[in-house]
Design an enzyme around this catalytic site. Structure first.
Site, PDB file in Angstrom:
ATOM      1  CE1 TYR A 162      -1.906  -4.699   9.100  1.00 46.92           C
ATOM      2  CE2 TYR A 162      -2.032  -2.541   8.119  1.00 46.92           C
ATOM      3  CZ  TYR A 162      -2.263  -3.889   8.057  1.00 46.92           C
ATOM      4  OH  TYR A 162      -2.841  -4.436   6.942  1.00 46.92           O
ATOM      5  CG  ASN A 197      -7.896  -4.342   1.083  1.00 45.49           C
ATOM      6  OD1 ASN A 197      -7.185  -3.353   1.220  1.00 45.49           O
ATOM      7  ND2 ASN A 197      -7.415  -5.570   1.108  1.00 45.49           N
ATOM      8  CG  HIS A 215      -1.945  -1.074   1.240  1.00 43.96           C
ATOM      9  ND1 HIS A 215      -3.238  -0.934   0.827  1.00 43.96           N
ATOM     10  CD2 HIS A 215      -1.837  -2.369   1.646  1.00 43.96           C
ATOM     11  CE1 HIS A 215      -3.896  -2.087   0.973  1.00 43.96           C
ATOM     12  NE2 HIS A 215      -3.066  -2.961   1.468  1.00 43.96           N
TER      13      HIS A 215
END
Ligand code: HEM
Length: 486
Positions: free
Chosen positions: A334, A127, A54
């Site tokens: 993350y 998404n 991303h």
């Protein structure tokens, strides 16, 4: 308007920003060029690592308005009252390409939202597809490697993509979405967003329900064909979003949830925590809960969009995780990426910082500003551990009332690695989706697949055709025929 005085990084006025100091007109630089050295050294440090996935994205701010109270399902502060407004930061992205790739790759699109709620940051990192290729995070690095560039040639490698998929039949549902006419959204405004994963709401009685987010575009779905995408300006999606917001043509989405009780989850024929499967709307209808509007562009792309740090683990009281093992892997990935990419104090940056007080005993580290950010500096300034003697004088203390209800282990569980590859049906939902398509959609889907698959080895082609055949024999035979005629 008066011109501002040009200064160096520490605020001292600069006399000349065109000429370095040299020994005579034709001589070398002297060592007292500290201004030139500062300028060049900072230039060398303008980059941070791009996101490993991303990397290419566009961000903007907006508002989430609650249109249905979910008080009976969750204590989440921003979902209590109709009309409540919560500031949001959104970032849309492609997945596989680097920062300088095209906005128009055939690739899922990231749909990440940061809610600045009164009880902390809540991130919905989804998404534009309701499912994903995988359902165990252990496969994620291999999957992404196969979709990115070949390690020797540094070129895209369709053979590798299909080789990975041939060995991971659980991807078939998402492949069918990706290769379909919805595989290249015309703009970020013209696509839906999904949490894809199952999360949990819990209420003030300690009751839990499982839920999934759906953000339905109010602009309508629009896509590009392969040919249109090849010709499109690589910045088109970013430009379209920025221009729309600058013009006051604010894009919006209708936020909906699907909910499933714990009792239903125990007996439902589909594993509700399997990220490769949807929950059919006929069994779990969509319930409208809010409106999302984007209405403000960033002032500085790097400071805000590039340094934005979204995490599926940024949760608030009333919203929790689920037993989805992909989700658990993401809970680690993350914040780890943020510490590496932005730094240990990434959550102090304005785009990431909560708008409510932040009171904790974490201290220091690189780039620490006043800590804790937004909190009450006075009460905690001379205590950096918990518990402490100032608890009754306002030092931060936990709130047991926001404890999540205990999560039961439903089965007589053994700790092991569970490979259910042979036992599970990967093909039903992919086949259902194929059968829903009209003739032109089927033709577009199978042509795109045939073009990619034809570049794979004979063995990979065979494995993939077997999978398409299990989804629907017409699906496989169309791909086979097109490949023969290529
Ligand atoms: C185990 C599987 C996964 C892993 C390990 C993973 C890992 C990552 C990492 C490391 C990043 C970069 C984060 C950063 O540098 O800030 C990222 C970004 C992102 N991922 Fe995942 N991911 C996984 C699955 C998914 C799934 C299933 C979705 C969607 C449902 C998703 C949506 C996103 C989005 C939207 C971003 C970009 C966030 C932004 O705009 O900053 N990922 N992922």
């Amino acid at each position: 308007m008066d011109n501002k005085t040009l200064t160096n990084a520490t605020g001292s006025p600069v006399a000349d920003d065109n000429n370095s100091i040299t020994v005579g007109e034709r001589g070398a630089l002297t060592f007292d060029n500290h201004y030139v050295f500062e300028k060049l050294a900072h230039f060398n440090r303008e980059r941070i690592p791009e996101r490993v996935v991303h990397a290419r994205g566009t961000g903007s701010y907006g508002t989430f308005t609650t249109t249905k109270s979910l008080k009976d399902k969750t204590i989440a502060h921003f979902l209590q009252e109709v009309g409540q407004k919560t500031e949001v930061f959104a970032r849309f992205s492609t997945v596989g390409g680097g920062q300088d790739s095209s906005d128009y790759a055939r690739d899922p699109r990231g749909f990440a939202l940061k809610f600045y709620t009164n009880e902390g940051i809540y991130d919905m990192v989804g998404n534009n597809t309701p499912v994903f290729f995988l359902r165990d995070g252990i496969n994620f690095p291999d999957f992404i490697h196969s979709q990115k560039k070949n390690p020797r040639t540094n070129m895209p490698d369709p053979a590798a993509m299909y080789e990975f998929w041939a060995n991971h039949p659980q991807s078939l549902h998402q492949i069918t979405i990706l290769m379909s006419d919805r595989g290249i959204p015309a703009s970020y405004q013209n696509m839906h967003g999904f949490s894809s994963h199952t999360f949990s709401f819990w209420n003030d009685k300690g009751e839990r329900v499982w839920f999934k987010w759906h953000f339905k575009t109010n602009q309508g779905i629009k896509n590009l064909t392969n040919i249109e995408a090849e010709k499109a300006c690589p910045f088109g999606a970013q430009q379209s979003l920025i221009n729309a917001i600058d013009k006051g043509d604010f894009p919006s989405w209708t936020a909906k949830v699907q909910m499933m009780s714990e009792a239903e989850a125990k007996t439902y024929h589909i594993n509700p925590f399997d990220l490769t499967k949807i929950w059919p709307h006929s069994d779990f209808p969509l319930i409208e809960v809010g409106q999302l509007e984007l209405n403000r562009n960033v002032e500085n792309y790097f400071a805000e969009t590039e340094q934005a740090c979204f995490s599926p683990g940024n949760l608030v009281p009333g919203i929790g995780t689920s037993p989805d093992k992909m989700l658990q892997t993401r809970l680690l990935a993350y914040p780890d990426a943020h510490r590496y990419r932005v730094g240990a104090n990434a959550n102090q940056l304005p785009v990431n910082a909560a708008k409510c007080p932040v009171n904790h005993y974490q201290r220091d580290g690189k780039m620490a500003g006043m800590c804790p950010v937004g909190g009450d500096q006075i009460q905690t300034k001379d205590v950096n551990f918990y518990p402490n003697s100032q608890i009754n004088d306002g030092a931060p203390a936990p709130t047991p009332t926001v404890a999540e209800p205990a999560m039961p282990v439903e089965e007589n569980a053994w700790i092991n690695r569970f490979d259910t590859v042979t036992a599970e049906d990967y093909y039903q939902q992919a086949g259902d989706l194929f059968r829903l398509m009209n003739e032109s959609q089927k033709s577009q889907l199978t042509t795109t697949i045939a073009q990619g698959l034809s570049q794979a080895t004979a063995e990979v082609q065979q494995k993939m055709l077997e999978q398409f055949n299990k989804a629907d024999s017409d699906y496989a035979s169309r791909i086979k025929t097109i490949m023969k005629n290529l």
